[in-house]
Scaffold this motif. Structure first.
Motif, PDB file in Angstrom:
ATOM      1  N   GLY A 250       0.815  -1.207   0.000  1.00 49.76           N
ATOM      2  CA  GLY A 250       0.000   0.000   0.000  1.00 49.76           C
ATOM      3  C   GLY A 250       0.848   1.257   0.000  1.00 49.76           C
ATOM      4  N   LYS A 251       1.035   1.841  -1.173  1.00 50.54           N
ATOM      5  CA  LYS A 251       1.826   3.069  -1.262  1.00 50.54           C
ATOM      6  C   LYS A 251       1.168   4.184  -0.475  1.00 50.54           C
ATOM      7  N   ASP A 252      -0.166   4.136  -0.366  1.00 51.16           N
ATOM      8  CA  ASP A 252      -0.878   5.179   0.363  1.00 51.16           C
ATOM      9  C   ASP A 252      -0.580   5.133   1.865  1.00 51.16           C
ATOM     10  N   LYS A 253      -0.003   4.016   2.340  1.00 49.65           N
ATOM     11  CA  LYS A 253       0.348   3.916   3.762  1.00 49.65           C
ATOM     12  C   LYS A 253       1.706   4.543   4.068  1.00 49.65           C
ATOM     13  N   ILE A 254       2.400   4.998   3.036  1.00 52.58           N
ATOM     14  CA  ILE A 254       3.700   5.644   3.198  1.00 52.58           C
ATOM     15  C   ILE A 254       3.516   7.125   2.865  1.00 52.58           C
ATOM     16  N   GLU A 255       3.634   7.972   3.846  1.00 51.00           N
ATOM     17  CA  GLU A 255       3.371   9.397   3.668  1.00 51.00           C
ATOM     18  C   GLU A 255       4.519  10.061   2.904  1.00 51.00           C
ATOM     19  N   LEU A 256       4.224  10.469   1.672  1.00 48.97           N
ATOM     20  CA  LEU A 256       5.233  11.085   0.801  1.00 48.97           C
ATOM     21  C   LEU A 256       4.609  12.321   0.128  1.00 48.97           C
ATOM     22  N   PRO A 257       4.455  13.408   0.881  1.00 44.39           N
ATOM     23  CA  PRO A 257       3.742  14.572   0.347  1.00 44.39           C
ATOM     24  C   PRO A 257       4.481  15.297  -0.771  1.00 44.39           C
ATOM     25  N   GLU A 258       5.800  15.206  -0.815  1.00 46.86           N
ATOM     26  CA  GLU A 258       6.573  15.895  -1.836  1.00 46.86           C
ATOM     27  C   GLU A 258       7.526  14.921  -2.511  1.00 46.86           C
ATOM     28  N   GLU A 259       8.007  15.324  -3.684  1.00 42.85           N
ATOM     29  CA  GLU A 259       8.925  14.464  -4.444  1.00 42.85           C
ATOM     30  C   GLU A 259      10.192  14.170  -3.653  1.00 42.85           C
ATOM     31  N   LYS A 405       0.248 -10.778  16.196  1.00 38.63           N
ATOM     32  CA  LYS A 405       0.569 -11.807  17.178  1.00 38.63           C
ATOM     33  C   LYS A 405       1.609 -12.776  16.632  1.00 38.63           C
ATOM     34  N   PRO A 406       2.312 -13.485  17.527  1.00 34.93           N
ATOM     35  CA  PRO A 406       3.303 -14.470  17.079  1.00 34.93           C
ATOM     36  C   PRO A 406       2.695 -15.467  16.097  1.00 34.93           C
ATOM     37  N   GLY A 407       3.453 -15.749  15.040  1.00 36.22           N
ATOM     38  CA  GLY A 407       2.992 -16.695  14.035  1.00 36.22           C
ATOM     39  C   GLY A 407       2.235 -16.074  12.885  1.00 36.22           C
ATOM     40  N   ALA A 408       1.979 -14.763  12.949  1.00 36.38           N
ATOM     41  CA  ALA A 408       1.257 -14.096  11.866  1.00 36.38           C
ATOM     42  C   ALA A 408       2.106 -14.083  10.599  1.00 36.38           C
ATOM     43  N   SER A 409       1.428 -14.076   9.453  1.00 29.49           N
ATOM     44  CA  SER A 409       2.119 -14.044   8.169  1.00 29.49           C
ATOM     45  C   SER A 409       2.674 -12.654   7.892  1.00 29.49           C
ATOM     46  N   GLU A 410       3.625 -12.589   6.968  1.00 32.44           N
ATOM     47  CA  GLU A 410       4.175 -11.299   6.561  1.00 32.44           C
ATOM     48  C   GLU A 410       3.066 -10.368   6.087  1.00 32.44           C
ATOM     49  N   LYS A 411       2.136 -10.911   5.306  1.00 35.88           N
ATOM     50  CA  LYS A 411       1.051 -10.087   4.758  1.00 35.88           C
ATOM     51  C   LYS A 411       0.197  -9.497   5.875  1.00 35.88           C
ATOM     52  N   GLU A 412      -0.145 -10.313   6.854  1.00 34.23           N
ATOM     53  CA  GLU A 412      -0.965  -9.822   7.969  1.00 34.23           C
ATOM     54  C   GLU A 412      -0.214  -8.761   8.762  1.00 34.23           C
ATOM     55  N   ILE A 413       1.057  -9.004   9.005  1.00 37.43           N
ATOM     56  CA  ILE A 413       1.860  -8.050   9.766  1.00 37.43           C
ATOM     57  C   ILE A 413       1.930  -6.705   9.042  1.00 37.43           C
ATOM     58  N   MET A 414       2.286  -6.745   7.771  1.00 40.04           N
ATOM     59  CA  MET A 414       2.475  -5.506   7.021  1.00 40.04           C
ATOM     60  C   MET A 414       1.165  -4.744   6.816  1.00 40.04           C
ATOM     61  N   SER A 415       0.051  -5.449   6.866  1.00 45.81           N
ATOM     62  CA  SER A 415      -1.240  -4.772   6.712  1.00 45.81           C
ATOM     63  C   SER A 415      -1.548  -3.862   7.894  1.00 45.81           C
ATOM     64  N   LYS A 416      -0.842  -4.048   9.009  1.00 38.89           N
ATOM     65  CA  LYS A 416      -1.114  -3.285  10.224  1.00 38.89           C
ATOM     66  C   LYS A 416      -0.117  -2.151  10.450  1.00 38.89           C
ATOM     67  N   ILE A 417       0.786  -1.948   9.486  1.00 36.06           N
ATOM     68  CA  ILE A 417       1.855  -0.953   9.653  1.00 36.06           C
ATOM     69  C   ILE A 417       1.686   0.165   8.637  1.00 36.06           C
ATOM     70  N   ASN A 418       1.925   1.396   9.073  1.00 37.31           N
ATOM     71  CA  ASN A 418       2.049   2.493   8.129  1.00 37.31           C
ATOM     72  C   ASN A 418       3.308   3.288   8.433  1.00 37.31           C
ATOM     73  N   PHE A 419       3.665   4.158   7.494  1.00 38.89           N
ATOM     74  CA  PHE A 419       4.948   4.853   7.566  1.00 38.89           C
ATOM     75  C   PHE A 419       4.727   6.370   7.409  1.00 38.89           C
ATOM     76  N   PRO A 420       4.310   7.023   8.503  1.00 39.05           N
ATOM     77  CA  PRO A 420       4.055   8.466   8.426  1.00 39.05           C
ATOM     78  C   PRO A 420       5.354   9.273   8.391  1.00 39.05           C
ATOM     79  N   LYS A 421       5.231  10.513   8.011  1.00 36.59           N
ATOM     80  CA  LYS A 421       6.378  11.415   8.092  1.00 36.59           C
ATOM     81  C   LYS A 421       6.781  11.559   9.553  1.00 36.59           C
ATOM     82  N   ALA A 422       8.075  11.537   9.796  1.00 40.23           N
ATOM     83  CA  ALA A 422       8.576  11.753  11.147  1.00 40.23           C
ATOM     84  C   ALA A 422       8.223  13.167  11.601  1.00 40.23           C
ATOM     85  N   VAL A 423       7.925  13.317  12.893  1.00 40.90           N
ATOM     86  CA  VAL A 423       7.478  14.618  13.389  1.00 40.90           C
ATOM     87  C   VAL A 423       8.576  15.312  14.184  1.00 40.90           C
TER      88      VAL A 423
END
Length: 569
Positions: A250-259, A405-423
């Motif tokens: 999900g590119k939309d989960k990675i906050e990239l407001p400018e080039e 939780k332990p044993g979760a798949s890569e897909k499940e794990i990554m679905s719960k993570i986003n990457f906002p701009k550092a504050v």
């Protein structure tokens, strides 16, 4: 006679632990009982094989000798067999009475005094191997050597006895601790940058770490990383592969407001590849990165990207290339935090560590007040309402795995993570990692510390569990600390919240799931680390959780006093 040139082919397992299983025996005992002893050795060795997992998903080697150690000649022969096989962990499985000094004690004389030895035996009166165990363990304790006994259960009769599951489980826990102790000797960690932002609780105590754990701390300047980023000394195509992998969730989960933000992201991903390759070149088992202040938050210098994604990737069990080994990694060059994570990862068989700020402790009253203020309905019996919790949060080092939780798949794990701009003062430097850990993850939360007064390391620890707060309340807490960082809400098992916030040895603490108290305690025995559990509600000994106290401690005034004596204090 000529000197012998050694082969350039090296057995890579020689730097790891190798477990050797043997049995003593009385030479006067009948042949049937002697065959039973041999069969027991084979059974124990085969039961251990393929069970002691290393972080790289390989297993500790297990060897055995079918020569029964009757007297000194057999003790010498088995010892030489083990030395040739690289054995540095000993498991003795007595099934008969024998003569301690003529057997195991003679065998031990061939090895360093700190070699771990375990006596696992059935509680039998037929051929009293348990009597031999007590006699030998007592003799070893009198001359000041550490040994552990595992008085378990197997049938009194029959030529092929089998250990009970509990007996094997206790032995496996001991073997994990012994293998961590021996397997990390001669290893190294690599720390980039100097002292961790001036934090005394994070200093690299190089000589003490070398002497106590056999670990080397290689220190490299962050300038090398800055130069390699500037020169693009990395695989540009692999950077794109890593970026595409992140975008695939999900590119939309990675906050990239400018080039320019995408360029900063690419630099932060390149940093991961650069450090990964440097650690690989040095055969390192862990790392740390100072970052603040020089790297990116002092505007007198050239601003460089935050290392949050890099640090999280190292502590995770996967990256863009698939499944990988966890390489414990510490933000802010926190070496004592790094060592805590490293030891607990090995003790757990490679489970991912969580690096957290010991941020804010919410006591029971604070929890109730929060819920009331924000009109959040609760049943009142939630664990976080009954006791309180800690908000564990930090900008880096949070393993991706802790998003699920332990044993979760890569897909499940990554679905719960986003990457906002550092504050705040990190804002212009790239992206953070953000998630909220789920509840009901159980393990040990701990922190290694050091004191110049006694020259010893200590481990302050407790069993712990994560809790999941109502989503509205969780977000309020995240916003009050830092909404762009990962948050894990932790409850200690025995410590009261007042005790927990008063006795924290540093501003960081660390948690690993699937780690038993007994494994940590055995490891602290081998490394002579003081075990600190100042919680009034924790019993001194908990059956089926704690390891039994070694006899050498009882004979010398207790665990703490004996460890200080062994340290020469």
């Amino acid at each position: 006679m000529n000197a012998k040139l050694l082969s350039k082919e090296i057995n890579q397992s020689t730097s790891q632990a190798v477990i050797g299983v043997f049995a003593p025996c009385d030479p006067r005992i009948d042949n049937s009982s002697r065959e039973r002893c041999k069969n027991l050795v084979v059974h124990v060795a085969e039961s251990l094989a393929g069970t002691i997992k290393l972080p790289d998903n390989s297993f500790v080697d297990v060897v055995y000798s079918d020569i029964l150690v009757d007297l000194e000649p057999q003790a010498d022969l088995v010892a030489k067999q083990f030395l040739q096989a690289g054995v540095n962990v000993l498991v003795c499985v007595p099934d008969t009475w024998s003569f301690p000094q003529l057997t195991t004690i003679s065998l031990l004389s061939h090895f360093p005094k700190d070699i771990p030895i375990n006596f696992t035996t059935g509680n039998s009166a037929t051929r009293p191997g348990v009597v031999y165990t007590h006699a030998t363990n007592g003799a070893i304790a009198q001359y000041g050597k550490l040994s552990h006994i595992n008085i378990g259960s197997w049938p009194d009769k029959g030529e092929s006895p089998r250990m009970s599951e509990d007996t094997l489980s206790s032995l496996i826990d001991w073997c994990y601790a012994a293998s961590t102790f021996q397997g990390l000797k001669g290893k190294r960690v690599v720390v980039f940058g100097h002292d961790s932002m001036g934090m005394e609780t994070a200093l690299p105590h190089v000589m003490e770490t070398r002497n106590r754990f056999g670990l080397e701390i290689t220190r490299l300047d962050m300038k090398l990383l800055a130069d390699m980023l500037q020169k693009k000394s990395y695989d540009i195509e692999e950077v794109q592969k890593l970026k595409s992998w992140l975008f695939s969730y999900g590119k939309d989960k990675i906050e990239l407001p400018e080039e320019k933000d995408e360029e900063l992201l690419e630099k932060s991903l390149a940093l991961y590849l650069i450090v990964r390759d440097l650690l690989d070149d040095l055969d390192a088992v862990g790392g740390g990165f100072m970052s603040q202040l020089e790297w990116g938050s002092d505007d007198r210098g050239i601003q460089l990207p935050v290392a949050d994604i890099m640090e999280s990737l190292f502590n995770s069990t996967f990256d863009h290339n698939g499944e990988k080994e966890v390489i414990p990694f510490a933000t802010e060059a926190d070496v004592q935090g790094l060592l805590t994570q490293l030891f607990m990862t090995w003790l757990s068989g490679g489970n991912p560590p969580l690096f957290m700020d010991f941020r804010k402790v919410y006591e029971k009253e604070d929890s109730k007040q929060l819920a009331q203020e924000h009109e959040i309905k609760t049943a009142g019996n939630e664990k976080w309402m009954q006791k309180g919790f800690v908000d564990g949060v930090n900008s880096g080092s949070a393993s991706f795995n802790w998003a699920a939780k332990p044993g979760a798949s890569e897909k499940e794990i990554m679905s719960k993570i986003n990457f906002p701009k550092a504050v705040d003062y990190f804002y212009y430097l790239g992206n953070s990692v953000h998630f909220k850990s789920p509840g009901e993850i159980k393990g040990i939360a701990a922190r290694l510390s050091y004191s110049s007064l006694n020259g010893m390391f200590s481990m302050i620890w407790d069993e712990a569990e994560t809790v999941e707060l109502p989503s509205k309340l969780a977000q309020i807490i995240c916003d009050g600390a830092n909404p762009t960082w990962p948050h894990t809400f932790v409850i200690p098992r025995y410590a009261s919240m007042i005790e927990y916030k008063q006795y924290a040895p540093a501003n960081h603490f660390h948690m690993t799931w699937g780690l038993k108290p007994s494994r940590l305690q055995y490891w602290m025995d081998f490394t002579n680390v003081l075990s600190i559990t100042p919680w009034q509600n924790r019993p001194q000994f908990i059956e089926n959780q704690d390891r039994p106290l070694p006899l050498v401690y009882l004979l010398n005034g207790g665990e703490e006093r004996t460890k200080m004596k062994l340290a020469g204090k």
